[in-house]
Design a protein around this motif. Sequence first.
Motif, PDB file in Angstrom:
ATOM      1  N   VAL A   1     -17.849  22.241 -13.058  1.00 34.98           N
ATOM      2  CA  VAL A   1     -18.585  22.878 -14.159  1.00 34.98           C
ATOM      3  C   VAL A   1     -17.619  23.612 -15.083  1.00 34.98           C
ATOM      4  O   VAL A   1     -17.740  23.554 -16.314  1.00 34.98           O
ATOM      5  CB  VAL A   1     -19.667  23.828 -13.611  1.00 34.98           C
ATOM      6  CG1 VAL A   1     -20.268  24.663 -14.738  1.00 34.98           C
ATOM      7  CG2 VAL A   1     -20.769  23.031 -12.910  1.00 34.98           C
TER       8      VAL A   1
ATOM      9  N   GLN B   1     -29.572  23.925 -19.144  1.00 40.94           N
ATOM     10  CA  GLN B   1     -29.672  24.927 -18.090  1.00 40.94           C
ATOM     11  C   GLN B   1     -30.258  24.364 -16.798  1.00 40.94           C
ATOM     12  O   GLN B   1     -31.211  23.589 -16.809  1.00 40.94           O
ATOM     13  CB  GLN B   1     -30.553  26.106 -18.541  1.00 40.94           C
ATOM     14  CG  GLN B   1     -30.021  26.815 -19.770  1.00 40.94           C
ATOM     15  CD  GLN B   1     -30.671  26.291 -21.032  1.00 40.94           C
ATOM     16  OE1 GLN B   1     -31.022  25.126 -21.139  1.00 40.94           O
ATOM     17  NE2 GLN B   1     -30.844  27.179 -21.997  1.00 40.94           N
ATOM     18  N   ASN B   2     -29.678  24.796 -15.682  1.00 37.72           N
ATOM     19  CA  ASN B   2     -30.199  24.531 -14.333  1.00 37.72           C
ATOM     20  C   ASN B   2     -30.298  23.051 -13.988  1.00 37.72           C
ATOM     21  O   ASN B   2     -31.097  22.666 -13.123  1.00 37.72           O
ATOM     22  CB  ASN B   2     -31.566  25.202 -14.149  1.00 37.72           C
ATOM     23  CG  ASN B   2     -31.513  26.696 -14.364  1.00 37.72           C
ATOM     24  OD1 ASN B   2     -30.631  27.373 -13.844  1.00 37.72           O
ATOM     25  ND2 ASN B   2     -32.441  27.224 -15.145  1.00 37.72           N
ATOM     26  N   VAL B   3     -29.511  22.231 -14.625  1.00 37.22           N
ATOM     27  CA  VAL B   3     -29.453  20.810 -14.253  1.00 37.22           C
ATOM     28  C   VAL B   3     -28.786  20.683 -12.887  1.00 37.22           C
ATOM     29  O   VAL B   3     -27.801  21.377 -12.586  1.00 37.22           O
ATOM     30  CB  VAL B   3     -28.676  20.010 -15.311  1.00 37.22           C
ATOM     31  CG1 VAL B   3     -28.221  18.656 -14.767  1.00 37.22           C
ATOM     32  CG2 VAL B   3     -29.525  19.815 -16.558  1.00 37.22           C
ATOM     33  N   TYR B   4     -29.322  19.779 -12.051  1.00 33.90           N
ATOM     34  CA  TYR B   4     -28.700  19.451 -10.771  1.00 33.90           C
ATOM     35  C   TYR B   4     -28.354  17.971 -10.775  1.00 33.90           C
ATOM     36  O   TYR B   4     -29.227  17.123 -11.024  1.00 33.90           O
ATOM     37  CB  TYR B   4     -29.640  19.749  -9.595  1.00 33.90           C
ATOM     38  CG  TYR B   4     -29.093  19.226  -8.270  1.00 33.90           C
ATOM     39  CD1 TYR B   4     -28.191  19.983  -7.530  1.00 33.90           C
ATOM     40  CD2 TYR B   4     -29.463  17.972  -7.803  1.00 33.90           C
ATOM     41  CE1 TYR B   4     -27.674  19.501  -6.335  1.00 33.90           C
ATOM     42  CE2 TYR B   4     -28.947  17.484  -6.606  1.00 33.90           C
ATOM     43  CZ  TYR B   4     -28.056  18.243  -5.880  1.00 33.90           C
ATOM     44  OH  TYR B   4     -27.529  17.760  -4.708  1.00 33.90           O
TER      45      TYR B   4
ATOM     46  N   VAL C   1     -25.269  24.777 -14.349  1.00 30.90           N
ATOM     47  CA  VAL C   1     -25.358  23.400 -13.856  1.00 30.90           C
ATOM     48  C   VAL C   1     -24.702  23.289 -12.474  1.00 30.90           C
ATOM     49  O   VAL C   1     -23.736  23.989 -12.168  1.00 30.90           O
ATOM     50  CB  VAL C   1     -24.679  22.437 -14.853  1.00 30.90           C
ATOM     51  CG1 VAL C   1     -24.542  21.033 -14.272  1.00 30.90           C
ATOM     52  CG2 VAL C   1     -25.466  22.393 -16.160  1.00 30.90           C
TER      53      VAL C   1
ATOM     54  N   LEU D   1     -25.396  18.784 -20.901  1.00 33.53           N
ATOM     55  CA  LEU D   1     -26.079  19.217 -19.683  1.00 33.53           C
ATOM     56  C   LEU D   1     -26.662  20.593 -19.941  1.00 33.53           C
ATOM     57  O   LEU D   1     -25.919  21.566 -20.144  1.00 33.53           O
ATOM     58  CB  LEU D   1     -25.105  19.271 -18.505  1.00 33.53           C
ATOM     59  CG  LEU D   1     -24.179  18.053 -18.299  1.00 33.53           C
ATOM     60  CD1 LEU D   1     -23.232  18.309 -17.142  1.00 33.53           C
ATOM     61  CD2 LEU D   1     -24.988  16.794 -18.097  1.00 33.53           C
TER      62      LEU D   1
ATOM     63  N   CYS E   1     -22.096  21.939 -21.544  1.00 33.41           N
ATOM     64  CA  CYS E   1     -22.359  22.038 -20.107  1.00 33.41           C
ATOM     65  C   CYS E   1     -22.677  23.490 -19.815  1.00 33.41           C
ATOM     66  O   CYS E   1     -21.792  24.358 -19.882  1.00 33.41           O
ATOM     67  CB  CYS E   1     -21.159  21.560 -19.289  1.00 33.41           C
ATOM     68  SG  CYS E   1     -21.384  21.723 -17.500  1.00 33.41           S
ATOM     69  N   ASP E   2     -23.920  23.768 -19.485  1.00 30.88           N
ATOM     70  CA  ASP E   2     -24.331  25.143 -19.211  1.00 30.88           C
ATOM     71  C   ASP E   2     -23.699  25.632 -17.909  1.00 30.88           C
ATOM     72  O   ASP E   2     -23.554  24.851 -16.954  1.00 30.88           O
ATOM     73  CB  ASP E   2     -25.854  25.213 -19.116  1.00 30.88           C
ATOM     74  CG  ASP E   2     -26.369  26.636 -19.125  1.00 30.88           C
ATOM     75  OD1 ASP E   2     -26.550  27.188 -20.225  1.00 30.88           O
ATOM     76  OD2 ASP E   2     -26.562  27.204 -18.032  1.00 30.88           O
TER      77      ASP E   2
END
Length: 221
Positions: free
Chosen positions: A57, A88-91, A71, A86, A67-68
């Motif tokens: 990240v 917020q809070n992407v997995y 992530v 990407l 890219c937050d």
Amino acid sequence: MLPLAKRTIRLLAIAIVSPLLLTHWLGSWVSGADRSLESHSQFLSLIPGTTGSYLRVAFYRFALAHCDPSVTISFGVLFSKTAARLEQNVYIGPRCMLGWVRLGPDVLLGPAVQIPSGPHTHGVARLDVPIREQPGSPRCIDVGADSWVGAGAMILADVGAQCVVGGGSIVTKPTRPRTISAGIPAREIGKRGEATTLPERPQGTESPVTQADEVRAERIG
């Protein structure tokens, strides 16, 4: 983990990957940003655990279009396009392969999901020119907020917000928001908040795995 501790770890991760950011910027100047990203992505993908996610990240915050910091990027994940975004809070699960994509807030990708840069990354019309030399028509694939893509799926078209895509499916057409899709090619089988149209096992029947387990248990007993 406390917010202060997270911020400290994120700053430490940026410091650790700073040499890689330097080589990436140099590589971008020499061979192009996407090609440099691919090689650095392959290296970073090999670092396991939570440490690996923080380092990836930290790198992608500067190497991708966006890219937050929230992530999560699991082991074995590869990127090929710096234009990826990407939110917020992407997995992103283990061993995913991502091209030119936008993953909306709270998107979940299971293991081994593939999202290339659209269905036409190579040209195929001419027979007198090798496919590798025919320019394609890459495009951004958008996965809407709060969507879940199951393991092993391939996404070639946009996925609407709050959707579910079944594992192993191939999405070739855009999906409507709040729908559940599965199959090859993927088709709509239900909607979020409603019962799906997946066929249920008739009462009294059991899966082969369950039957085998019972036979094994009888032999042991």
